[in-house]
Design a protein around this motif. Structure first.
Motif, PDB file in Angstrom:
ATOM      1  N   THR A 140      -0.910  29.716  -3.208  1.00  0.00           N
ATOM      2  CA  THR A 140      -0.599  29.433  -4.817  1.00  0.00           C
ATOM      3  C   THR A 140       0.583  28.393  -5.652  1.00  0.00           C
ATOM      4  O   THR A 140      -0.080  28.213  -6.691  1.00  0.00           O
ATOM      5  N   ASN A 141       0.471  27.498  -4.572  1.00  0.00           N
ATOM      6  CA  ASN A 141       1.309  25.975  -5.319  1.00  0.00           C
ATOM      7  C   ASN A 141       0.364  24.760  -5.105  1.00  0.00           C
ATOM      8  O   ASN A 141       0.745  24.664  -3.373  1.00  0.00           O
ATOM      9  N   SER A 142       0.461  23.857  -5.399  1.00  0.00           N
ATOM     10  CA  SER A 142       0.011  22.221  -4.413  1.00  0.00           C
ATOM     11  C   SER A 142       0.891  21.160  -5.104  1.00  0.00           C
ATOM     12  O   SER A 142       1.032  21.304  -5.919  1.00  0.00           O
ATOM     13  N   ALA A 143       0.213  20.259  -4.042  1.00  0.00           N
ATOM     14  CA  ALA A 143       1.053  18.851  -4.613  1.00  0.00           C
ATOM     15  C   ALA A 143       0.821  17.553  -3.731  1.00  0.00           C
ATOM     16  O   ALA A 143       0.104  18.419  -2.876  1.00  0.00           O
ATOM     17  N   LEU A 144       1.257  16.416  -4.801  1.00  0.00           N
ATOM     18  CA  LEU A 144       1.091  15.310  -4.285  1.00  0.00           C
ATOM     19  C   LEU A 144       2.620  14.385  -3.778  1.00  0.00           C
ATOM     20  O   LEU A 144       3.157  14.900  -4.511  1.00  0.00           O
ATOM     21  N   ALA A 145       1.944  13.707  -2.644  1.00  0.00           N
ATOM     22  CA  ALA A 145       3.480  12.895  -2.299  1.00  0.00           C
ATOM     23  C   ALA A 145       3.350  11.660  -1.875  1.00  0.00           C
ATOM     24  O   ALA A 145       1.610  11.499  -1.304  1.00  0.00           O
ATOM     25  N   VAL A 146       3.770  10.486  -2.210  1.00  0.00           N
ATOM     26  CA  VAL A 146       3.455   9.729  -1.427  1.00  0.00           C
ATOM     27  C   VAL A 146       4.478   8.849  -0.896  1.00  0.00           C
ATOM     28  O   VAL A 146       5.857   9.496  -1.175  1.00  0.00           O
ATOM     29  N   ALA A 147       4.447   7.502   0.558  1.00  0.00           N
ATOM     30  CA  ALA A 147       5.039   6.837   0.498  1.00  0.00           C
ATOM     31  C   ALA A 147       4.849   5.613   0.864  1.00  0.00           C
ATOM     32  O   ALA A 147       3.714   5.346   0.997  1.00  0.00           O
ATOM     33  N   SER A 148       5.904   4.836   0.795  1.00  0.00           N
ATOM     34  CA  SER A 148       5.720   3.476   0.777  1.00  0.00           C
ATOM     35  C   SER A 148       5.620   3.430   2.172  1.00  0.00           C
ATOM     36  O   SER A 148       5.879   4.201   3.509  1.00  0.00           O
ATOM     37  N   PRO A 149       5.395   1.684   2.821  1.00  0.00           N
ATOM     38  CA  PRO A 149       5.884   0.876   4.302  1.00  0.00           C
ATOM     39  C   PRO A 149       6.734   1.978   4.605  1.00  0.00           C
ATOM     40  O   PRO A 149       7.006   1.920   5.563  1.00  0.00           O
ATOM     41  N   GLU A 150       7.745   1.511   3.379  1.00  0.00           N
ATOM     42  CA  GLU A 150       9.783   2.099   4.097  1.00  0.00           C
ATOM     43  C   GLU A 150      10.191   3.434   3.958  1.00  0.00           C
ATOM     44  O   GLU A 150       9.722   3.523   2.710  1.00  0.00           O
ATOM     45  N   ALA A 175      12.021   6.574   2.721  1.00  0.00           N
ATOM     46  CA  ALA A 175      11.136   8.300   3.007  1.00  0.00           C
ATOM     47  C   ALA A 175      10.287   8.395   1.302  1.00  0.00           C
ATOM     48  O   ALA A 175       9.970   7.681   0.335  1.00  0.00           O
ATOM     49  N   ALA A 176       9.395   9.714   1.510  1.00  0.00           N
ATOM     50  CA  ALA A 176       8.713   9.925   1.074  1.00  0.00           C
ATOM     51  C   ALA A 176       9.195  10.460  -0.243  1.00  0.00           C
ATOM     52  O   ALA A 176       9.897  11.032  -0.378  1.00  0.00           O
ATOM     53  N   ARG A 177       8.055  10.632  -1.265  1.00  0.00           N
ATOM     54  CA  ARG A 177       8.163  11.708  -2.924  1.00  0.00           C
ATOM     55  C   ARG A 177       7.434  12.260  -3.160  1.00  0.00           C
ATOM     56  O   ARG A 177       5.586  11.745  -2.899  1.00  0.00           O
ATOM     57  N   PRO A 235       0.798  -1.197  -0.487  1.00  0.00           N
ATOM     58  CA  PRO A 235      -0.092  -0.385   0.021  1.00  0.00           C
ATOM     59  C   PRO A 235       0.844   0.962  -0.046  1.00  0.00           C
ATOM     60  O   PRO A 235       2.139   1.555   0.472  1.00  0.00           O
ATOM     61  N   ARG A 236       0.133   2.103  -0.845  1.00  0.00           N
ATOM     62  CA  ARG A 236       1.267   3.488  -0.837  1.00  0.00           C
ATOM     63  C   ARG A 236       0.694   4.606   0.381  1.00  0.00           C
ATOM     64  O   ARG A 236      -0.689   4.022   0.031  1.00  0.00           O
ATOM     65  N   PHE A 237       0.937   5.623   0.956  1.00  0.00           N
ATOM     66  CA  PHE A 237       0.617   6.559   1.657  1.00  0.00           C
ATOM     67  C   PHE A 237       0.268   7.813   1.068  1.00  0.00           C
ATOM     68  O   PHE A 237       0.943   8.195   0.360  1.00  0.00           O
ATOM     69  N   ILE A 238      -0.532   8.798   0.947  1.00  0.00           N
ATOM     70  CA  ILE A 238      -0.832   9.911   0.293  1.00  0.00           C
ATOM     71  C   ILE A 238      -1.218  10.991   0.927  1.00  0.00           C
ATOM     72  O   ILE A 238      -1.946  11.149   2.056  1.00  0.00           O
ATOM     73  N   GLY A 239      -0.380  11.984   0.361  1.00  0.00           N
ATOM     74  CA  GLY A 239      -0.535  13.161   1.253  1.00  0.00           C
ATOM     75  C   GLY A 239      -1.194  14.503   0.038  1.00  0.00           C
ATOM     76  O   GLY A 239      -0.688  14.120  -1.044  1.00  0.00           O
ATOM     77  N   THR A 253       5.834  15.679   0.886  1.00  0.00           N
ATOM     78  CA  THR A 253       6.358  14.745   1.590  1.00  0.00           C
ATOM     79  C   THR A 253       6.130  15.035   3.095  1.00  0.00           C
ATOM     80  O   THR A 253       5.910  13.453   3.407  1.00  0.00           O
ATOM     81  N   GLY A 254       5.851  15.812   3.875  1.00  0.00           N
ATOM     82  CA  GLY A 254       5.680  15.502   5.211  1.00  0.00           C
ATOM     83  C   GLY A 254       4.249  14.917   5.032  1.00  0.00           C
ATOM     84  O   GLY A 254       4.054  13.364   6.067  1.00  0.00           O
ATOM     85  N   LEU A 255       3.611  15.067   4.806  1.00  0.00           N
ATOM     86  CA  LEU A 255       1.863  14.223   4.658  1.00  0.00           C
ATOM     87  C   LEU A 255       1.721  13.370   4.070  1.00  0.00           C
ATOM     88  O   LEU A 255       0.823  12.615   4.789  1.00  0.00           O
ATOM     89  N   ALA A 256       2.715  12.753   2.962  1.00  0.00           N
ATOM     90  CA  ALA A 256       2.357  11.569   3.029  1.00  0.00           C
ATOM     91  C   ALA A 256       2.717  10.859   4.266  1.00  0.00           C
ATOM     92  O   ALA A 256       2.758   9.263   4.742  1.00  0.00           O
ATOM     93  N   LEU A 257       3.856  11.279   4.783  1.00  0.00           N
ATOM     94  CA  LEU A 257       4.690  10.572   5.745  1.00  0.00           C
ATOM     95  C   LEU A 257       3.895  10.152   6.771  1.00  0.00           C
ATOM     96  O   LEU A 257       3.459   9.622   7.911  1.00  0.00           O
ATOM     97  N   ALA A 258       3.478  11.245   7.284  1.00  0.00           N
ATOM     98  CA  ALA A 258       2.148  11.896   8.567  1.00  0.00           C
ATOM     99  C   ALA A 258       0.844  10.234   7.718  1.00  0.00           C
ATOM    100  O   ALA A 258       0.649   9.659   8.837  1.00  0.00           O
TER     101      ALA A 258
END
Length: 440
Positions: free
Chosen positions: A13-23, A25-27, A3-7, A428-433
């Motif tokens: 001004t700007n928006s962004a998406l990030a994902v994190a795997s179970p282990e 860093a987020a990207r 599973p992936r975790f999504i932030g 990236t922090g949101l994906a880690l959260a």
């Protein structure tokens, strides 16, 4: 497949998406635009009366596509910016665009949906966001009253509207995280020991601060609120700094403070268009027949006729975004140079305003004082002395402004200041959260 975790960082001004795997860093999930891959997606919309969706309503271009369409077609369409800044405003519920009505939630939804669609992982992400939790950033305070106290009712309204907007684009399981806390997750990933950290997140419309414990000992705490010592925020940041440059470098060169004749009377040119200009994303709201007629009549007897004509063109030709680009370039240049020139061509007027960093610092002194007061209030409310803070992590575009950095260096010591990923650490922090909350 793991599973992936999504932030999701939906910004002013700007928006962004990030994902994190179970282990690991987020990207960031890059977005595609022509032959480029971009880390962020501009939070703007552009509507053209000639482009219609299958329901006959104006098509919404978003992000870099909106910028391209705007630059190609200009005043023929409608540019909408800084949508996030309206979430806490109960008076802004909807707007009419080429005879079609769109709610504020519709506008937010367009930006987020187009962001997802612009990624190379659109199909996969859409399925994951429909089926599982998504952690979404929010300011520590969407709005505060004139005394600096959080306005709970308007804050709740903003959160509810954002949640409803995301549900409307098939993101049903939304969990919010404070944006400065998300930045803390990003910073924490590099730590080998626990620290008490002050996070300063400077967005377009808000400056948010969070004092919390981070480090290896905190990474297994699913209820991250247990590690937060205190949060605070103030409703100003990058847009407010831009407004000072507009006030001092642009408005005086477009007729502000001059007069015109009305019969036998000499009257000042009305100030309200210049006040609106400070919030450049609102210029499109005054592009009405009444405003254009007023400026045309004033221009006939104005002592600064060319300047008033240029103001009229700025409004009627929807040049607000071009103005923003000129102002933003000036602000960025002042972060590395002691002086620069704000250049903006608006025939029949060309603005070449020389501005020094010292002048800019003096102009933004009231905003810096509010930020300083907000930080002091947070320290006082939490009973924390500056000496107890191990690190100050500053993120967001305005964290590059030397006067902002000096404010924190003076209070905590320059050696304690840290940064990195200033435009993407929240995503990236949101994906880690998300991983910390919902991982095994």
């Amino acid at each position: 497949m793991s599973p992936r975790f999504i932030g999701l960082d939906f910004g002013t001004t700007n928006s962004a998406l990030a994902v994190a795997s179970p282990e690991g860093a987020a990207r960031l999930v890059p977005v595609r635009h022509r032959n480029e891959l971009l880390n962020t997606f501009r939070s703007i919309l552009y509507f053209d009366d000639e482009e219609r969706d299958p329901n006959g309503r104006p098509h919404a271009f978003a992000g870099p596509d909106a910028m391209d369409a705007y630059l190609e077609r200009g005043a023929e369409g409608r540019l909408i910016q800084s949508v996030k800044s309206y979430l806490a405003n109960p008076n802004f519920t909807s707007t009419s665009i080429f005879n079609s009505r769109f709610t504020l939630e519709n506008l937010v939804g367009f930006i987020v949906a187009r962001l997802v669609d612009a990624t190379a992982e659109a199909e996969e992400l859409s399925g994951e966001m429909l089926a599982g939790p998504v952690v979404v950033g929010r300011p520590a305070r969407f709005v505060r009253n004139s005394l600096g106290v959080a306005d709970g009712a308007h804050d709740d309204l903003a959160v509810a509207r954002l949640r409803e907007a995301l549900r409307g684009v098939r993101i049903p399981d939304v969990h919010f995280e404070f944006e400065p806390v998300a930045a803390a997750y990003s910073y924490e990933a590099s730590l080998a020991r626990d620290e008490l950290v002050l996070i300063g997140d400077f967005g377009g419309g808000t400056s948010d601060f969070c004092l919390l414990h981070v480090g290896p000992g905190m990474r297994e705490v699913k209820a991250r609120g247990e590690t937060i010592v205190g949060v605070s925020g103030v409703g100003l940041a990058g847009d407010a700094f831009d407004a000072r440059l507009i006030e001092h470098c642009v408005a005086p060169r477009l007729g502000k403070g001059t007069n015109y004749k009305s019969g036998s009377k000499t009257l000042p040119v009305p100030s309200w268009p210049y006040d609106t200009m400070k919030r450049w994303h609102e210029l499109s709201l005054i592009n009405t027949r009444k405003t254009r007629r007023m400026l045309e009549e004033i221009g006939q007897t104005a002592e600064a006729a060319d300047e008033v004509a240029a103001l009229s063109r700025l409004i009627s030709e929807e040049r607000g975004f071009a103005l923003y680009q000129a102002v933003e370039a000036t602000k960025v240049a002042l972060s590395s140079s002691p002086e620069t020139t704000l250049h903006f061509d608006l025939d029949p007027v060309t603005i070449d305003a020389r501005v020094t960093r010292a002048e800019f610092d003096s102009w933004i002194a009231p905003e810096l004082a509010e930020i300083s007061t907000c930080v002091d209030r947070l320290l006082e409310e939490t009973g924390t002395s500056p000496g107890r803070v191990d690190r100050v992590f500053l993120t967001g575009g305005s964290s590059f402004i030397p006067a902002v950095r000096r404010l924190f260096a003076a209070r905590f010591g320059a050696e304690k200041l840290a940064g990195g990923g200033e435009l993407t650490s929240v995503a990236t922090g949101l994906a880690l959260a998300a991983r910390q909350r919902f991982g095994d």
